[in-house]
Structure formats: structure tokens, C-alpha cells
Design an enzyme around this catalytic site. Structure first.
Site, PDB file in Angstrom:
ATOM      1  N   HIS A 127       0.827  -1.207   0.000  1.00 40.02           N
ATOM      2  CA  HIS A 127       0.000   0.000   0.000  1.00 40.02           C
ATOM      3  C   HIS A 127       0.856   1.249   0.000  1.00 40.02           C
ATOM      4  CE1 HIS A 127       0.652   0.770   4.320  1.00 40.02           C
ATOM      5  NE2 HIS A 127       0.192  -0.439   4.607  1.00 40.02           N
ATOM      6  N   CYS A 147       2.410  -4.721   6.753  1.00 40.07           N
ATOM      7  CA  CYS A 147       2.290  -4.515   5.309  1.00 40.07           C
ATOM      8  C   CYS A 147       3.608  -4.026   4.714  1.00 40.07           C
ATOM      9  CB  CYS A 147       1.194  -3.503   5.015  1.00 40.07           C
ATOM     10  SG  CYS A 147      -0.450  -4.092   5.466  1.00 40.07           S
TER      11      CYS A 147
END
EC number: 2.-.-.-
Length: 172
Positions: A127, A147
Site C-alpha cells: 500500500h 504490510c
């Protein structure tokens, strides 16, 4: 009748103005090059490569989870998984600009966590930074909950280049 025309013109103008800019998300980039056949993530080097066959199409530096060493085992451990996963979803409305989901946890990850009566966690993504990441990233390179974080501009490129089921190999 003139009043009706003004009303229609006003509505048309408002619609046109609304179409000029979006309050949510970037305009989507397009990619027309060779297909990405594999993503290779090297956690230790903080380097990600998008490959077509053996050819590196693009490479990116990135940030990881706030506990970057080791394979993700449990929800909330701040680690990024290691091993073979696949692209399994795209989120154009991510609070981190855009996001691309990785298929963690797999059956093996869930079984390992279950041995300890724990949850393996989930929602591991590539992301961007978005507003929260822009505040955290300058202070900490590794700021996510597990992430792989890129800049907003880079995630736009990655988002446009990847397809569902693309293999992602994450190395320590």
C-alpha cells in the site's frame, strides 16, 4: 419554461464540476507493458522487484511492519510474512491511498497460529502512505502493522501493473 432550463443548466454545471475532480482516490494509471509474472520482495534489503519472466520491470524501496525481522506468526506481531503468497484483491479506497492484497494467511499460517490458540492475522497488503503513513514514515521507515509500504506514487504504478493471482515471493 426558462426556469426549467436554468435548473437543468445548474444541475449540468454541478455535474460537470463534480466530474472534474474526485474527492476520493487518484486517477488510475494504466500499464500496457509486459505482464508481471512474479513479485520478489527482499525484506532485509527493503527492495521489491516486479518481474516479467526473468526481466525486472520495476524495483522499489519500501517500509515494513514495525517488527521487521522474522515471519509473521500472529495478529498484531508487527511482522511481514515470508514465503510464497499471491495477489488476491485490490482496494481503490484504501486509507493508505491504494492497496493490493497478499494472500496471507495461508492454511499453514492459520494452522501454526491455531497451535498456540492464536489468530494468524490478515490484511497484509502492498500500500501507499496516505495521510497516516505520511505522518509516520518520515520518523520510522518500518511503520506498518506488517504490510509493505511504498510511496503513494509508487503504489499507483504497482496497482496498475499487478493482476490477481500473481505470485509474490517474500524473502527474509
Amino acid at each position: 419554461m426558462p426556469r426549467l432550463n436554468r435548473r437543468h443548466m445548474s444541475m449540468g454545471l454541478l455535474t460537470a464540476l463534480a466530474a472534474c475532480g474526485s474527492a476520493r482516490g487518484p486517477e488510475f494509471k494504466t500499464y500496457n507493458g509486459p505482464p508481471v509474472t512474479q513479485v520478489v520482495v527482499q525484506k532485509g534489503q527493503r527492495r521489491m522487484h516486479l518481474l516479467s519472466g526473468q526481466t525486472v520491470l520495476r524495483s522499489f524501496d519500501f517500509g515494513l511492519g514495525n517488527q521487521p525481522v522474522g515471519h509473521k506468526q500472529f495478529e498484531g506481531d508487527g511482522r511481514t510474512p515470508e514465503g510464497l503468497y499471491f495477489i488476491d484483491r485490490f482496494n481503490p479506497r484504501s486509507r493508505y491511498h491504494l492497496s493490493v492484497g497478499i494472500s496471507y494467511p495461508n492454511d499453514r499460517d492459520r494452522a501454526f497460529a491455531a497451535q498456540f490458540g492464536r489468530d494468524a492475522g490478515g490484511d497484509i497488503m502492498f500500500h501507499g502512505r496516505g495521510p497516516e503513513g505520511r505522518a509516520l514514515a518520515p520518523k520510522n521507515r518500518d511503520w506498518t502493522a506488517g504490510c509493505i509500504a511504498l510511496t503513494d506514487d509508487e503504489i499507483e504504478d504497482v496497482y496498475s501493473m499487478l493482476r490477481l493471482n500473481t505470485p509474490v515471493m517474500i524473502y527474509p
